[in-house]
Design a protein around this motif. Sequence first.
Motif, PDB file in Angstrom:
ATOM      1  N   PRO B 356       0.842  -1.197   0.000  1.00 23.77           N
ATOM      2  CA  PRO B 356       0.000   0.000   0.000  1.00 23.77           C
ATOM      3  C   PRO B 356       0.878   1.249   0.000  1.00 23.77           C
ATOM      4  N   THR B 357       0.349   2.354  -0.535  1.00 24.74           N
ATOM      5  CA  THR B 357       1.159   3.555  -0.764  1.00 24.74           C
ATOM      6  C   THR B 357       1.936   4.002   0.464  1.00 24.74           C
ATOM      7  N   LYS B 358       1.245   4.010   1.610  1.00 24.80           N
ATOM      8  CA  LYS B 358       1.900   4.567   2.782  1.00 24.80           C
ATOM      9  C   LYS B 358       3.101   3.743   3.213  1.00 24.80           C
ATOM     10  N   ILE B 359       2.918   2.419   3.248  1.00 23.57           N
ATOM     11  CA  ILE B 359       4.030   1.557   3.650  1.00 23.57           C
ATOM     12  C   ILE B 359       5.103   1.588   2.578  1.00 23.57           C
ATOM     13  N   GLY B 360       4.650   1.690   1.305  1.00 21.54           N
ATOM     14  CA  GLY B 360       5.587   1.706   0.187  1.00 21.54           C
ATOM     15  C   GLY B 360       6.619   2.798   0.340  1.00 21.54           C
ATOM     16  N   GLN B 361       6.168   3.976   0.781  1.00 25.37           N
ATOM     17  CA  GLN B 361       7.103   5.086   0.952  1.00 25.37           C
ATOM     18  C   GLN B 361       8.147   4.773   2.012  1.00 25.37           C
ATOM     19  N   THR B 362       7.669   4.177   3.118  1.00 19.55           N
ATOM     20  CA  THR B 362       8.596   3.821   4.193  1.00 19.55           C
ATOM     21  C   THR B 362       9.644   2.853   3.679  1.00 19.55           C
ATOM     22  N   ILE B 363       9.151   1.842   2.950  1.00 19.59           N
ATOM     23  CA  ILE B 363      10.071   0.830   2.427  1.00 19.59           C
ATOM     24  C   ILE B 363      11.103   1.487   1.519  1.00 19.59           C
ATOM     25  N   GLY B 364      10.641   2.461   0.724  1.00 18.19           N
ATOM     26  CA  GLY B 364      11.550   3.158  -0.179  1.00 18.19           C
ATOM     27  C   GLY B 364      12.682   3.812   0.588  1.00 18.19           C
ATOM     28  N   ILE B 365      12.314   4.480   1.702  1.00 21.21           N
ATOM     29  CA  ILE B 365      13.346   5.169   2.486  1.00 21.21           C
ATOM     30  C   ILE B 365      14.284   4.165   3.138  1.00 21.21           C
ATOM     31  N   VAL B 366      13.646   3.140   3.760  1.00 24.21           N
ATOM     32  CA  VAL B 366      14.464   2.127   4.433  1.00 24.21           C
ATOM     33  C   VAL B 366      15.393   1.461   3.431  1.00 24.21           C
ATOM     34  N   GLY B 367      14.805   1.025   2.320  1.00 26.27           N
ATOM     35  CA  GLY B 367      15.592   0.288   1.325  1.00 26.27           C
ATOM     36  C   GLY B 367      16.650   1.168   0.709  1.00 26.27           C
ATOM     37  N   GLY B 368      16.218   2.336   0.222  1.00 25.86           N
ATOM     38  CA  GLY B 368      17.128   3.181  -0.527  1.00 25.86           C
ATOM     39  C   GLY B 368      18.242   3.728   0.345  1.00 25.86           C
ATOM     40  N   VAL B 369      17.851   4.399   1.411  1.00 29.45           N
ATOM     41  CA  VAL B 369      18.855   5.116   2.191  1.00 29.45           C
ATOM     42  C   VAL B 369      19.643   4.165   3.082  1.00 29.45           C
ATOM     43  N   VAL B 370      18.883   3.389   3.872  1.00 31.96           N
ATOM     44  CA  VAL B 370      19.563   2.557   4.865  1.00 31.96           C
ATOM     45  C   VAL B 370      20.398   1.469   4.199  1.00 31.96           C
ATOM     46  N   VAL B 371      19.758   0.698   3.318  1.00 29.19           N
ATOM     47  CA  VAL B 371      20.488  -0.415   2.711  1.00 29.19           C
ATOM     48  C   VAL B 371      21.631   0.102   1.846  1.00 29.19           C
TER      49      VAL B 371
END
Lengths: 372, 500
Positions: B356-371
């Motif tokens: 879902p859109t809201k979780i998707g954004q979180t995943i984007g930040i976690v995945g992109g920045v953190v990983v």
Amino acid sequence: MDINVKVKENLQIRPFYLFFIITSIQIGIGILGFPKIVYQEALQDSWISILFTFFYIVAVVIVMFMILNQYKNADIYGIQVDIFGKWIGKILGTIYILYFGITLFSILITYMEVVRISIFPSISNLALGGLLLCLVVYSVLGGIRVVVGVCTLFFLGTQWLFLLLIQPAMEVDFTHLQPMFVTPFPDLLEGAKVSSYTFMGFELLLVIYPFIKNKKKAKLPTFLAVSWSTITILLLTMLVIGYFSHNQILRREWALLGLFKIQNFTFIERFDYVVVTEWMLVIITNMILLMWAMTYGMKRLYNISQKTTLYLISIILLIACIFVDEHFQIQKVIDTSSQIGLWIVYVYPFFLLPIVLFKKRKQRKKEKKHAK
Amino acid sequence: MKRYRTTKKDNIFPLKIEELEKKLNEEFDQNPDLSVTTYENKNKKALIFYITYQVEGEKVENYLLETLLKKDFEWNNSTILNEIPLSSGKTIDKFSDIGKGLLIGNLYVYIENENSAIEYSLSNKENRSLQQSETESVVLGPKIGFTESMVTNLNIIRWTIRSEDLVLEKFIIGEREPREVRLIYIKSLANEADINTFRQRLQELEIDVIDDSSVLLQYIEDSSLTIFPQFFTTELPDRFSYDINRGRIGVIVENSPTAIVAPTTFFSFFQSTEDLYMRWNIGSFLRSLRFLSFFLSTILTPLYVAAVTFHYEIIPTPLLVNLGESRAAVPFPPILEALILELMIELLRESGARLPTKIGQTIGIVGGVVVGTAAVQAGITSNVLIIFVALSALASFTAPNYLMGTTARIIRFPMIILGGLLGLVGLVFGISFLIIHLLRLTSLGRPYLSPLYPLVWEDFNKAFFRLPPQFHNMRFKSYRPKDIFRFNKGKSKIKKDIDE
């Protein structure tokens, strides 16, 4: 077999594509080593030799058009059968096909040598040959339209390479071209003769002519193409002579590649790597056109399907290129192909023309008699 | 055409009410939702049957039953058609048609001993309301998107293209589940040969059920082996009408919010209606940016891999030092490094699309920045490569068409492998192969790379750039429309001298 070819409407190509076809096949792998070869013969007057070749080529092209225009819609395979009868005509046609084959092979192995020496000393002929032939097979399978399309796009896609020569062009020493007009005439002619190999390829006109849609407009693009490739080759040769000294040119097998090393930017240098790999596009257009001419010739002469010839020739070429990897062998193949080419391309049309004209006149007289 | 279900005896009328009732129950296997009711008036019996939730109950009561039972008249087919105030009534005499009609929300009235039944179309279809399209978003211009309802879509199309010449040919495709398909074009513009090709492909399609227009598209496109989409798909009526008005042919399918447009060229996948709404110079810039992005997106990472693996000579020394430093701790060869990172980005994208859109954004930040940061710190990848991979991922999303963007991302993988195995030679091989492949493709029989090949100079200003309006007075010649002129160029601008 029919003398004249019936070409379907959707396979015909507009005449201006002849420009791309002729230029792409004329400028090939030879241009990389050409300046040295002609310089050896004609020294700083090489440009005169190149102009000699150009005028001779214009004459040959005029003769070719005269031969072709005697017929309604025929190619060289049909014309020869018409003139010399079924047997000799077919043998001559086969010689044409063999000549195309040897030229194709010489292009293939020369390019592989260039890649091996300047980029990948360890690459196997089988891998590189396989890749190149894979592209050739894939595009020839698309038919004449794709073949012409590849010529057009790859021509447009490789012209930018010459922009990389601006920096060396700024540093040219014009005194290298002086004194002018000192090379004796026989040497100039010899220079013109060795140039002929680089300029070869326009004989393809004899094969592709029936596919042109509006034949009246075919002359202009052809002459433009010949002029374009002459100007390109002329400028490049002058550049090499102007940039390198006498000894430097003679020491370099591919002097032109050396020129590309001069240009550099802040994010990329050693453009010779880029040029050698990008030159693959130039090579592929050459090979595709020749391969198409061969497959089409086999179909015309012996009624063998184009696909069969295509696969067969590719496999033969692939196997053959494994065994030819020494420089002297490659040189021998080039020499053979240029020898045959010299006769077939530059001399033969002048013999063919009077015979064609004579036969056609006889035919017309006969028709007049019948009419009476 | 072959039928999967053998039709039983079709013309069963006239017959007794009880017989019909029995037959209906047999056919529908005692379906609890099938409402079959008998009414009687002046010794005439009538059977009314429909599927309860498929029909608008209000209309049934207010108009049908009210009139039928309260008004005093002799029941037969013609009187009923005349007396009942519903416009969609017509007679049907085939039993198989009745079976199909019930499923799409038709109501039937049968008067005993008549030769045919009366059909009323009272379908009550649940729809989502009109919304902004999610897959194609535009900043300027109409934002409304197609919906799953054929009627709504047709309605939108009629409102956006108000041409008298607009033709909406109807096809029914699907053996088991027939679906309505509409072939849409402007008669005085679209090329006759193209219409015939399209029509023939639709007519000759034999299939049990088409799931969606994107599936239909795959059955009728020119080459199914290629990775490149040959038909344009859009959810925006705006874009749809843009194409139709330029002489192309569209298709919409029942229950699908995606419209198909053909013939298309490779370059039309990078055009957006937004280019037209913007000023011409901005539009041109954006369009060139998209072409550049496609090129970069396919070439950037493979170029890095090729250069670092084989040809570090082509990288100038200052840059090479930087690159060497960032790669010093990386234990993998460049090809593996690049593949791992690319795969990671694809993972992020795919998970983002499914969530879902809201979780998707979180995943984007976690995945992109953190990983991403962690990967560099852990010494798995180099900084420079992360930049390249991220850039090319971004670039792939600039294509206005989702399919083309995905294509750009997928092509990158074989390119990386070629670059990693054979360096620049492999890369040039890959590009040549792609160009030859594109040359061989056709869309509805028209060349895919037009106007580049066959060269059509007149189309260059429209396909690659977006010049000022007066240069757009012709339609795309590549699509061979019947009428090529849009407006008179001369009159659109009157030349003036300096002081006038």
